[in-house]
Design a protein around this motif. Structure first.
Motif, PDB file in Angstrom:
ATOM      1  N   LYS A  69      46.152  22.630 -81.339  1.00  0.00           N
ATOM      2  CA  LYS A  69      46.090  21.379 -82.091  1.00  0.00           C
ATOM      3  C   LYS A  69      44.641  20.921 -82.152  1.00  0.00           C
ATOM      4  N   GLN A  70      44.320  20.211 -83.219  1.00  0.00           N
ATOM      5  CA  GLN A  70      42.961  19.671 -83.355  1.00  0.00           C
ATOM      6  C   GLN A  70      42.741  18.548 -82.356  1.00  0.00           C
ATOM      7  N   VAL A  71      41.526  18.496 -81.827  1.00  0.00           N
ATOM      8  CA  VAL A  71      41.100  17.351 -81.026  1.00  0.00           C
ATOM      9  C   VAL A  71      39.847  16.783 -81.663  1.00  0.00           C
ATOM     10  N   SER A  72      39.690  15.493 -81.575  1.00  0.00           N
ATOM     11  CA  SER A  72      38.558  14.846 -82.230  1.00  0.00           C
ATOM     12  C   SER A  72      37.348  14.770 -81.302  1.00  0.00           C
ATOM     13  N   ALA A  73      36.206  14.470 -81.891  1.00  0.00           N
ATOM     14  CA  ALA A  73      34.969  14.304 -81.118  1.00  0.00           C
ATOM     15  C   ALA A  73      35.094  13.112 -80.171  1.00  0.00           C
ATOM     16  N   ASP A  74      35.989  12.161 -80.485  1.00  0.00           N
ATOM     17  CA  ASP A  74      36.219  11.027 -79.581  1.00  0.00           C
ATOM     18  C   ASP A  74      36.956  11.467 -78.319  1.00  0.00           C
ATOM     19  N   GLU A  75      37.732  12.546 -78.443  1.00  0.00           N
ATOM     20  CA  GLU A  75      38.491  13.037 -77.305  1.00  0.00           C
ATOM     21  C   GLU A  75      37.671  14.003 -76.449  1.00  0.00           C
ATOM     22  N   VAL A  76      37.037  14.975 -77.103  1.00  0.00           N
ATOM     23  CA  VAL A  76      36.235  15.974 -76.404  1.00  0.00           C
ATOM     24  C   VAL A  76      34.864  16.050 -77.063  1.00  0.00           C
ATOM     25  N   GLU A  77      33.841  15.747 -76.290  1.00  0.00           N
ATOM     26  CA  GLU A  77      32.463  15.815 -76.786  1.00  0.00           C
ATOM     27  C   GLU A  77      31.882  17.178 -76.399  1.00  0.00           C
ATOM     28  N   MET A  78      31.485  17.934 -77.408  1.00  0.00           N
ATOM     29  CA  MET A  78      30.923  19.262 -77.166  1.00  0.00           C
ATOM     30  C   MET A  78      29.426  19.150 -76.868  1.00  0.00           C
ATOM     31  N   PRO A  79      28.863  20.133 -76.161  1.00  0.00           N
ATOM     32  CA  PRO A  79      27.453  20.063 -75.772  1.00  0.00           C
ATOM     33  C   PRO A  79      26.482  20.268 -76.935  1.00  0.00           C
ATOM     34  N   ARG A  80      26.965  20.768 -78.042  1.00  0.00           N
ATOM     35  CA  ARG A  80      26.172  20.936 -79.257  1.00  0.00           C
ATOM     36  C   ARG A  80      27.059  20.566 -80.435  1.00  0.00           C
ATOM     37  N   PRO A  81      26.448  20.268 -81.579  1.00  0.00           N
ATOM     38  CA  PRO A  81      27.265  19.902 -82.745  1.00  0.00           C
ATOM     39  C   PRO A  81      28.241  21.016 -83.143  1.00  0.00           C
ATOM     40  N   VAL A  82      29.423  20.605 -83.544  1.00  0.00           N
ATOM     41  CA  VAL A  82      30.481  21.499 -83.999  1.00  0.00           C
ATOM     42  C   VAL A  82      31.057  20.899 -85.281  1.00  0.00           C
ATOM     43  N   GLU A  83      31.368  21.747 -86.248  1.00  0.00           N
ATOM     44  CA  GLU A  83      31.980  21.248 -87.481  1.00  0.00           C
ATOM     45  C   GLU A  83      33.237  20.460 -87.159  1.00  0.00           C
ATOM     46  N   PRO A  84      33.434  19.323 -87.818  1.00  0.00           N
ATOM     47  CA  PRO A  84      34.652  18.542 -87.582  1.00  0.00           C
ATOM     48  C   PRO A  84      35.901  19.391 -87.825  1.00  0.00           C
ATOM     49  N   GLY A  85      36.888  19.198 -86.983  1.00  0.00           N
ATOM     50  CA  GLY A  85      38.157  19.894 -87.136  1.00  0.00           C
ATOM     51  C   GLY A  85      38.220  21.266 -86.509  1.00  0.00           C
ATOM     52  N   GLY A  92      23.187  34.608 -83.647  1.00  0.00           N
ATOM     53  CA  GLY A  92      23.366  33.161 -83.762  1.00  0.00           C
ATOM     54  C   GLY A  92      24.384  32.604 -82.781  1.00  0.00           C
ATOM     55  N   MET A  93      25.184  33.485 -82.175  1.00  0.00           N
ATOM     56  CA  MET A  93      26.209  33.006 -81.241  1.00  0.00           C
ATOM     57  C   MET A  93      25.590  32.300 -80.039  1.00  0.00           C
ATOM     58  N   PHE A  94      24.362  32.647 -79.697  1.00  0.00           N
ATOM     59  CA  PHE A  94      23.726  32.066 -78.518  1.00  0.00           C
ATOM     60  C   PHE A  94      23.392  30.586 -78.702  1.00  0.00           C
ATOM     61  N   ALA A  95      23.397  30.111 -79.943  1.00  0.00           N
ATOM     62  CA  ALA A  95      23.106  28.703 -80.213  1.00  0.00           C
ATOM     63  C   ALA A  95      24.368  27.846 -80.318  1.00  0.00           C
ATOM     64  N   ARG A  96      25.527  28.461 -80.298  1.00  0.00           N
ATOM     65  CA  ARG A  96      26.788  27.740 -80.499  1.00  0.00           C
ATOM     66  C   ARG A  96      27.214  26.982 -79.250  1.00  0.00           C
ATOM     67  N   ALA A  97      27.957  25.903 -79.491  1.00  0.00           N
ATOM     68  CA  ALA A  97      28.431  25.041 -78.398  1.00  0.00           C
ATOM     69  C   ALA A  97      29.258  25.820 -77.384  1.00  0.00           C
ATOM     70  N   ALA A  98      30.146  26.685 -77.863  1.00  0.00           N
ATOM     71  CA  ALA A  98      31.005  27.432 -76.942  1.00  0.00           C
ATOM     72  C   ALA A  98      30.184  28.354 -76.044  1.00  0.00           C
ATOM     73  N   PHE A  99      29.129  28.948 -76.584  1.00  0.00           N
ATOM     74  CA  PHE A  99      28.281  29.824 -75.764  1.00  0.00           C
ATOM     75  C   PHE A  99      27.609  29.018 -74.659  1.00  0.00           C
ATOM     76  N   VAL A 100      27.154  27.815 -74.989  1.00  0.00           N
ATOM     77  CA  VAL A 100      26.506  26.963 -73.990  1.00  0.00           C
ATOM     78  C   VAL A 100      27.453  26.714 -72.812  1.00  0.00           C
ATOM     79  N   LEU A 101      28.744  26.518 -73.107  1.00  0.00           N
ATOM     80  CA  LEU A 101      29.715  26.263 -72.047  1.00  0.00           C
ATOM     81  C   LEU A 101      29.984  27.496 -71.191  1.00  0.00           C
TER      82      LEU A 101
END
Length: 169
Positions: free
Chosen positions: A130-146, A30-39
């Motif tokens: 530190k946490q960054v919000s979706a308003d600050e950094v938009e990931m290429p795939r959905p990521v759980e908030p926080g 399932g790691m291949f579908a994660r936002a971080a893997f895409v990057l």
């Protein structure tokens, strides 16, 4: 080195296969579908920022950092960080994190402002993330908030970095 000691060392090309096996074992297909893997896909990890935990000659843990872009700024993406299950909870993940972050602070030739990762704040807080919000950094795939976290390599980088996270060129 005694057989029961663990050494933290720069990842070498000869470690690559073991690192990939560990990563798949820990994170599963399932790691291949994660936002971080895409990057990270298709982008080589930064060799001076990627480390392994060795027991003798066996790789038992890994951490990598990969250059990415956030908006028009250069950043680093930390991960995957993983330790084989039979060696978990012995401080090896913390040792890998410290080595990788210290290396990024000491040797930042790409002038990255921050290190980004997707993970649990309860664990990564101890390293200064530190946490960054979706308003600050938009990931290429959905990521759980926080779960999008950042570590500043340059003062004010979290405040100044905005935009879509994307693969390095």
């Amino acid at each position: 080195m005694p057989s029961n000691s663990i050494e933290i060392a720069l990842e070498l090309p000869c470690h690559a296969t073991e690192v990939e096996i560990i990563t798949i074992k820990i994170f599963g297909p399932g790691m291949f579908a994660r936002a971080a893997f895409v990057l990270r896909e298709g982008v080589a990890a930064e060799p001076h920022l990627s480390f392994v935990a060795l027991k003798g000659r066996r790789v038992i843990g890994t951490v990598r950092q990969t250059r990415i872009r956030i908006g028009d700024r250069t950043a680093l993406l930390l991960g995957p960080l993983g330790v084989l299950p039979e060696y978990k909870n012995d401080g090896h993940g913390r040792a890998l994190m410290h080595a990788s972050l210290e290396a990024a602070r000491a040797n930042n030739p790409c002038n990255a402002g921050l290190v980004l990762l997707v993970g649990d704040m309860s664990y990564y807080r101890q390293f200064g993330f530190k946490q960054v919000s979706a308003d600050e950094v938009e990931m290429p795939r959905p990521v759980e908030p926080g779960r999008v976290l950042a570590f500043e390599l340059q003062d004010g980088a979290i405040r100044e970095t905005r935009g879509k996270a994307a693969r390095w060129f």
